[in-house]
Write a protein that holds these residues in place. Structure first.
Motif, PDB file in Angstrom:
ATOM      1  N   LEU A   1       0.950  -0.965   0.067  1.00 20.42           N
ATOM      2  CA  LEU A   1      -0.092   0.019  -0.083  1.00 20.42           C
ATOM      3  C   LEU A   1       0.898   1.245   0.047  1.00 20.42           C
TER       4      LEU A   1
ATOM      5  N   ILE B   1       1.197   4.422  -2.907  1.00 16.28           N
ATOM      6  CA  ILE B   1       1.024   5.485  -2.714  1.00 16.28           C
ATOM      7  C   ILE B   1       2.267   6.695  -3.069  1.00 16.28           C
TER       8      ILE B   1
ATOM      9  N   LEU C   1      -5.823   4.667   6.510  1.00 15.11           N
ATOM     10  CA  LEU C   1      -5.988   3.671   5.620  1.00 15.11           C
ATOM     11  C   LEU C   1      -5.919   2.393   6.138  1.00 15.11           C
TER      12      LEU C   1
ATOM     13  N   LEU D   1      -5.341  -2.023   1.224  1.00 18.11           N
ATOM     14  CA  LEU D   1      -5.734  -1.159   0.056  1.00 18.11           C
ATOM     15  C   LEU D   1      -4.480  -1.034  -0.970  1.00 18.11           C
TER      16      LEU D   1
ATOM     17  N   CYS E   1      -3.213   2.042  -3.648  1.00 18.03           N
ATOM     18  CA  CYS E   1      -3.505   3.454  -4.390  1.00 18.03           C
ATOM     19  C   CYS E   1      -2.979   3.279  -6.026  1.00 18.03           C
TER      20      CYS E   1
ATOM     21  N   ILE F   1      -3.749  11.265  -4.598  1.00 13.51           N
ATOM     22  CA  ILE F   1      -4.441  11.271  -3.558  1.00 13.51           C
ATOM     23  C   ILE F   1      -4.360  12.649  -2.981  1.00 13.51           C
TER      24      ILE F   1
ATOM     25  N   VAL G   1     -11.337   3.670   4.835  1.00 11.92           N
ATOM     26  CA  VAL G   1     -10.541   5.029   4.601  1.00 11.92           C
ATOM     27  C   VAL G   1     -11.351   6.213   5.376  1.00 11.92           C
TER      28      VAL G   1
ATOM     29  N   TYR H   1     -12.508   6.677  -3.960  1.00 12.55           N
ATOM     30  CA  TYR H   1     -11.627   6.950  -2.583  1.00 12.55           C
ATOM     31  C   TYR H   1     -11.586   5.485  -1.852  1.00 12.55           C
ATOM     32  N   ASN H   2     -12.708   4.677  -1.974  1.00 10.02           N
ATOM     33  CA  ASN H   2     -12.660   3.471  -1.255  1.00 10.02           C
ATOM     34  C   ASN H   2     -13.587   2.453  -2.198  1.00 10.02           C
TER      35      ASN H   2
ATOM     36  N   LEU I   1      -8.327   4.592  -4.785  1.00  7.98           N
ATOM     37  CA  LEU I   1      -7.780   3.432  -3.496  1.00  7.98           C
ATOM     38  C   LEU I   1      -8.912   2.367  -3.711  1.00  7.98           C
TER      39      LEU I   1
ATOM     40  N   HIS J   1     -10.117  -1.034  -2.625  1.00 10.21           N
ATOM     41  CA  HIS J   1     -10.263  -1.806  -1.357  1.00 10.21           C
ATOM     42  C   HIS J   1     -10.565  -3.355  -1.277  1.00 10.21           C
TER      43      HIS J   1
END
Length: 281
Positions: free
Chosen positions: A21, A25, A106, A110, A112, A116, A158, A209-210, A240, A242
């Motif tokens: 993760l 990112i 987070l 997850l 990315c 973000i 998230v 975002y999730n 993101l 999940h």
């Protein structure tokens, strides 16, 4: 540009997914700076070394910090074979990081895939947190007999958190009181407690975002048309991903392969496959 502060929780079983993760990112946000805060659940020295290595391998990784919480605080926390006690540690984020006014929490399952920074800069419009509606569209507030103007229930994987407002409204104490006084209501563990206290106090984020597994697989039970429109937008451009539920990309046996498992393996060490089904959240 401010440093983005990210909080997660992990035990030894989930160090590799957490590294994946954080790598995703850092690689997908090369112009942003990050500091990571990790609630460490009995991590050994090797685990901590592997995580600290991120500061060497990635110039935009400013620091890796480890946080600890007294386990005795969670004697009444509801757990099972998949949700361990350390899942509750994040409730104390505001207390343990008094110098920060905002963090992005987070889960470690997850990945990315994009920028973000817009998420980090989101205006919460006076709310305590920002989150994405749970993809199960479960009527949990009604089931828990929580009175709220809006019936929506968020997924806690998230959460963009206004720590200053969290402290002002004494959210930690309220959530812990709910956990200790209503263990029978914690079907979804600390997520239920967070929703019970933060009902009407969370800002609705776009599901990109999730991007939860139910949305990816179109397994929502009763999505309303507006929600499905947002879900389709998220499928086209998830930021993101999940891997919620039992189907994790690192599990090779006994589960249906995740549709986006290849995204995980872009960032995870190929030689360190995990076969446990225990999860942090």
């Amino acid at each position: 540009m401010s440093t983005i502060a990210i909080v997660s929780t992990t035990n030894s079983n989930f160090v590799t997914p957490l590294i994946a993760l954080y790598r995703s990112i850092l690689l997908n946000n090369p112009t942003s700076k990050f500091t990571f805060y990790i609630f460490a659940d009995h991590l050994i020295a090797e685990d901590q070394f592997r995580l600290k290595r991120l500061t060497v391998d990635h110039a935009n990784c400013q620091q890796i910090n480890f946080l600890s919480v007294d386990e005795a605080l969670f004697q009444k926390a509801v757990t099972d074979e998949r949700i361990v006690k350390s899942a509750y540690y994040r409730i104390y984020t505001a207390d343990l990081l008094p110098e920060l006014n905002r963090v992005l929490y987070l889960d470690c399952d997850l990945i990315c895939t994009g920028n973000i920074e817009p998420l980090w800069q989101t205006d919460l419009n006076g709310k305590v947190i920002a989150a994405v509606e749970d993809a199960g569209y479960v009527p949990r507030l009604a089931e828990m007999q929580i009175k709220a103007q809006q019936p929506f229930y968020f997924n806690s994987g998230v959460m963009l958190i206004d720590l200053k407002r969290w402290r002002e409204e004494k959210i930690t104490a309220q959530v812990m009181n709910f956990i200790n006084q209503h263990p029978e209501k914690l079907k979804y563990h600390d997520q239920d407690a967070l929703n019970a206290i933060l009902a009407d106090k969370w800002y609705y984020l776009h599901p990109k975002y999730n991007m939860q597994s139910r949305l990816i697989r179109r397994e929502q039970e009763h999505p309303l048309p507006p929600a499905e429109i947002l879900a389709e937008e998220a499928r086209q451009n998830p930021i993101l991903i999940h891997y919620s539920g039992r189907s994790k990309p690192w599990l090779e046996f006994g589960v249906r392969p995740h549709p986006l498992r290849s995204e995980y393996w872009k960032y995870a060490p190929k030689t360190l496959r995990i076969t446990t089904d225990q999860q942090i959240s």
